[in-house]
Motif scaffolding. Structure first.
Motif, PDB file in Angstrom:
ATOM      1  N   MET A   1      68.698 -21.089 -54.572  1.00 10.50           N
ATOM      2  CA  MET A   1      69.975 -21.548 -55.094  1.00 10.50           C
ATOM      3  C   MET A   1      70.588 -22.532 -54.109  1.00 10.50           C
ATOM      4  SD  MET A   1      73.325 -19.214 -55.953  1.00 10.50           S
ATOM      5  CE  MET A   1      73.338 -18.530 -54.310  1.00 10.50           C
ATOM      6  N   PRO A   2      71.063 -23.670 -54.564  1.00  9.85           N
ATOM      7  CA  PRO A   2      71.810 -24.536 -53.651  1.00  9.85           C
ATOM      8  C   PRO A   2      73.005 -23.800 -53.077  1.00  9.85           C
ATOM      9  CG  PRO A   2      71.309 -25.674 -55.693  1.00  9.85           C
ATOM     10  CD  PRO A   2      70.919 -24.238 -55.889  1.00  9.85           C
ATOM     11  N   ARG A   3      73.382 -24.199 -51.892  1.00 12.88           N
ATOM     12  CA  ARG A   3      74.519 -23.540 -51.275  1.00 12.88           C
ATOM     13  C   ARG A   3      75.738 -23.590 -52.171  1.00 12.88           C
ATOM     14  NH1 ARG A   3      71.364 -25.923 -50.681  1.00 12.88           N
ATOM     15  NH2 ARG A   3      72.284 -27.827 -49.968  1.00 12.88           N
TER      16      ARG A   3
ATOM     17  N   ARG B   1      67.953 -13.300 -59.602  1.00 11.74           N
ATOM     18  CA  ARG B   1      67.171 -14.076 -60.576  1.00 11.74           C
ATOM     19  C   ARG B   1      68.068 -14.595 -61.698  1.00 11.74           C
ATOM     20  NH1 ARG B   1      62.196 -10.452 -59.783  1.00 11.74           N
ATOM     21  NH2 ARG B   1      60.551 -11.902 -59.162  1.00 11.74           N
ATOM     22  N   ASP B   2      68.993 -13.769 -62.169  1.00  8.84           N
ATOM     23  CA  ASP B   2      69.937 -14.247 -63.177  1.00  8.84           C
ATOM     24  C   ASP B   2      70.667 -15.483 -62.671  1.00  8.84           C
ATOM     25  OD1 ASP B   2      69.340 -12.067 -64.829  1.00  8.84           O
ATOM     26  OD2 ASP B   2      70.998 -10.863 -64.042  1.00  8.84           O
ATOM     27  N   THR B   3      71.118 -15.405 -61.437  1.00  8.74           N
ATOM     28  CA  THR B   3      71.854 -16.519 -60.847  1.00  8.74           C
ATOM     29  C   THR B   3      70.976 -17.750 -60.730  1.00  8.74           C
ATOM     30  OG1 THR B   3      73.307 -15.013 -59.636  1.00  8.74           O
ATOM     31  CG2 THR B   3      73.125 -17.264 -58.800  1.00  8.74           C
ATOM     32  N   ALA B   4      69.755 -17.563 -60.253  1.00  5.19           N
ATOM     33  CA  ALA B   4      68.854 -18.698 -60.069  1.00  5.19           C
ATOM     34  C   ALA B   4      68.575 -19.409 -61.388  1.00  5.19           C
ATOM     35  CB  ALA B   4      67.548 -18.221 -59.434  1.00  5.19           C
ATOM     36  N   PHE B   5      68.264 -18.663 -62.425  1.00  5.60           N
ATOM     37  CA  PHE B   5      67.916 -19.316 -63.684  1.00  5.60           C
ATOM     38  C   PHE B   5      69.147 -19.847 -64.412  1.00  5.60           C
ATOM     39  CE2 PHE B   5      63.915 -17.130 -62.906  1.00  5.60           C
ATOM     40  CZ  PHE B   5      63.021 -18.144 -63.218  1.00  5.60           C
ATOM     41  N   GLY B   6      70.310 -19.240 -64.190  1.00  9.04           N
ATOM     42  CA  GLY B   6      71.534 -19.847 -64.703  1.00  9.04           C
ATOM     43  C   GLY B   6      71.761 -21.214 -64.098  1.00  9.04           C
TER      44      GLY B   6
ATOM     45  N   PHE C   1      64.037 -26.717 -57.399  1.00  8.24           N
ATOM     46  CA  PHE C   1      65.084 -26.786 -56.383  1.00  8.24           C
ATOM     47  C   PHE C   1      66.238 -25.856 -56.719  1.00  8.24           C
ATOM     48  CE2 PHE C   1      69.170 -28.892 -55.208  1.00  8.24           C
ATOM     49  CZ  PHE C   1      69.101 -28.694 -53.838  1.00  8.24           C
ATOM     50  N   ALA C   2      66.698 -25.876 -57.970  1.00 12.23           N
ATOM     51  CA  ALA C   2      67.848 -25.065 -58.355  1.00 12.23           C
ATOM     52  C   ALA C   2      67.571 -23.576 -58.181  1.00 12.23           C
ATOM     53  CB  ALA C   2      68.233 -25.359 -59.803  1.00 12.23           C
TER      54      ALA C   2
ATOM     55  N   THR D   1      77.934 -23.252 -60.452  1.00  9.00           N
ATOM     56  CA  THR D   1      78.551 -22.046 -61.015  1.00  9.00           C
ATOM     57  C   THR D   1      78.798 -22.277 -62.502  1.00  9.00           C
ATOM     58  OG1 THR D   1      80.724 -22.862 -60.264  1.00  9.00           O
ATOM     59  CG2 THR D   1      79.601 -21.264 -58.867  1.00  9.00           C
ATOM     60  N   PRO D   2      77.820 -21.962 -63.347  1.00  2.19           N
ATOM     61  CA  PRO D   2      77.931 -22.241 -64.785  1.00  2.19           C
ATOM     62  C   PRO D   2      79.148 -21.584 -65.418  1.00  2.19           C
ATOM     63  CG  PRO D   2      75.689 -21.563 -64.191  1.00  2.19           C
ATOM     64  CD  PRO D   2      76.530 -21.350 -62.990  1.00  2.19           C
ATOM     65  N   LEU D   3      79.658 -22.217 -66.465  1.00  5.51           N
ATOM     66  CA  LEU D   3      80.831 -21.711 -67.167  1.00  5.51           C
ATOM     67  C   LEU D   3      80.610 -20.295 -67.689  1.00  5.51           C
ATOM     68  CD1 LEU D   3      83.690 -22.261 -68.226  1.00  5.51           C
ATOM     69  CD2 LEU D   3      82.644 -23.310 -70.256  1.00  5.51           C
TER      70      LEU D   3
END
Length: 491
Positions: A1-3, A238-243, A393-394, A435-437
């Motif tokens: 995840m990017p910082r 993983r949820d965060t990474a793929f979001g 990268f994301a 930080t997706p909506l």
């Protein structure tokens, strides 16, 4: 995840212009944490330019409150009008040092709140000057690596292991309490020491996780809160990474469309093709950067420049386009290298901030998942299938850290599902690569009575880019006034 942090564009631009021209600690006690001990009132002193500074001692291990202490540094921007209270602010990260950020970002908050409230911030435990950890081993290797290749991913994992080994040797069990939950207990101690009856709070990016965790742990002392650019409170790593893969691709598409509308698009007349050609050239050539004693621009650093463009924070997209255009038209990689290194955390003197360490160990504490390199490679491959240009990268900046963590000590973060004493406004952008909506929508659904406000633009966080959002935030923080749920502000 990017910082998950806000880009310090002033530092980035300064670097771009410059380049272009110990024994382990004892094990942490494991008993359930008792109530916090009494804390003395804060003793503020002048520290220049109208700011006041102080320090506070808090337990190193909150489950042993009478034991060893650490020192946290705090800064206050006093109210200029009739004082009505105080706002605590965290600008994100994990790894954004509040004591530095308030000096460039505090005035906008004072403007939004009419100068009626003290603005207080701090360097969270382990960061900057708050009993810091320092383990820069592996930093260059980590940020220079290409996460879209197996070799690059192995290099990132090796670098994360170097950081973990160095930090463990120096700080031992302190690493176990570099995380959001102990940090929120620190925040509660600061609130009490400041003499504030409730916590009024503005959190941006990772700061939303601090606010949400505080609401879960101390709902009865929540004052008025604004949470801008939400992290998921219940999602796994993983949820965060793929979001972020999905939102990163959406933001990249929007950036291309925005660029294509200009007569001199930095990527060329076909932004997608220009982007692909740029990455292919850097990946193949790794050009030497003039004036750096043989340093090379790598794809890993180029991704940092792309991150600056995607977050579109305080001129970072324009800066990214400028250095991309300079390289495409002049062949000089100096600007790309400088911006990439600055986004990675390199300071003007060539050393690194300790943000990468804090990011790694807070991630380790907040997400109990532990992964192998094979796990991360499989996830990176899936992310690349979802988004060939940005996916690997994301996904990998959070996932790779999960291969180099201390043993998991805690479960998932507490969820803020109990009614809170004050008002909570959540803000998000329609397209936010970090930080997706959907995270803001999740948080709104958890906190009883919370409302969501949406900015119709791309970029990371909205308070500093929209007067519409800033005005609503000021009304919430000062008067507890909330807009209608789902209110949307134009770009």
């Amino acid at each position: 995840m990017p910082r998950i942090r806000l880009v310090n564009v002033a530092v980035v631009l300064a670097l771009a212009l410059t380049v272009a021209a110990c024994a382990p600690a004892p094990a942490a006690p494991s008993a359930a944490p008792p109530p916090a001990p009494p804390v003395p009132a804060l003793d503020w002193t002048d520290c220049g330019d109208g700011f006041q500074c102080t320090t506070i001692e808090v337990p190193k291990y909150w489950n042993a409150p009478d034991g060893e202490k650490i020192t946290l540094a705090m800064t206050k921007m006093p109210a200029t009008g009739t004082r009505t209270g105080a706002i605590f602010v965290n600008w994100g990260g994990p790894g954004d040092p509040g004591n530095a950020s308030i000096r460039t970002r505090g005035q906008a908050i004072a403007d939004a709140t009419g100068g009626t409230m003290d603005i207080i911030t701090w360097d969270p435990r382990g960061l900057a000057v708050s009993t810091p950890i320092s383990c820069p081993e592996g930093n260059l290797q980590y940020f220079e690596a290409d996460p879209a290749t197996p070799e690059g991913l192995r290099s990132m994992a090796d670098a994360a292991q170097q950081r973990n080994a160095a930090c463990t040797a120096r700080y031992g069990s302190y690493l176990d309490v570099i995380g959001t939950v102990p940090g929120v207990r620190d925040l509660e101690a600061m609130r009490v020491a400041a003499g504030e009856p409730v916590l009024n709070f503005l959190g941006l990016s990772y700061g939303t996780r601090i606010g949400a965790t505080y609401a879960a742990m101390f709902p009865g002392t929540v004052g008025n809160m604004v949470l801008d650019g939400s992290m998921s409170q219940k999602g796994t790593v993983r949820d965060t990474a793929f979001g972020m893969v999905r939102s990163g691709q959406d933001s990249l598409d929007r950036w291309f469309a925005r660029c294509a509308a200009k007569p001199d698009c930095a990527f060329g007349p076909d932004p997608g093709a220009g982007y692909d050609a740029l990455f292919a050239k850097v990946r193949a050539e790794q050009p030497v950067v003039p004036g750096t004693d043989g340093k090379r621009l790598t794809v890993g650093l180029l991704y940092q420049v792309v991150l600056a463009g995607l977050v579109d924070y305080a001129g970072s997209q324009e800066l990214a386009e400028q250095v991309i255009a300079d390289y495409r038209t002049k062949g000089d990689p100096s600007g790309l290298y400088a911006v990439g290194m600055a986004i990675a955390g390199r300071k003007p003197d060539g050393t690194f901030s300790n943000g990468p360490e804090i990011f790694q160990f807070v991630s380790c504490a907040d997400w109990p998942t532990r992964l192998t390199l094979a796990d991360v490679q499989a996830d990176a491959d899936e992310a690349a299938r979802m988004s060939p240009r940005i996916g690997a990268f994301a996904a990998t900046f959070a996932l790779t850290n999960a291969t180099a963590c201390p043993p998991a000590k805690d479960g998932p973060l507490p969820l803020p599902t109990e009614p809170v004493a004050g008002k909570v406004l959540i803000m998000g952008n329609v397209s936010d690569a970090e930080t997706p909506l959907e995270n803001g929508e999740e948080l709104r659904s958890m906190i009883p009575g919370a409302r969501l406000m949406v900015l119709e633009t791309m970029g990371h966080t909205g308070f500093y880019r929209s007067q519409c959002l800033a005005s609503a935030a000021g009304a919430t923080l000062t008067r507890g006034e909330l807009p209608a749920d789902g209110t949307r502000c134009p770009a």
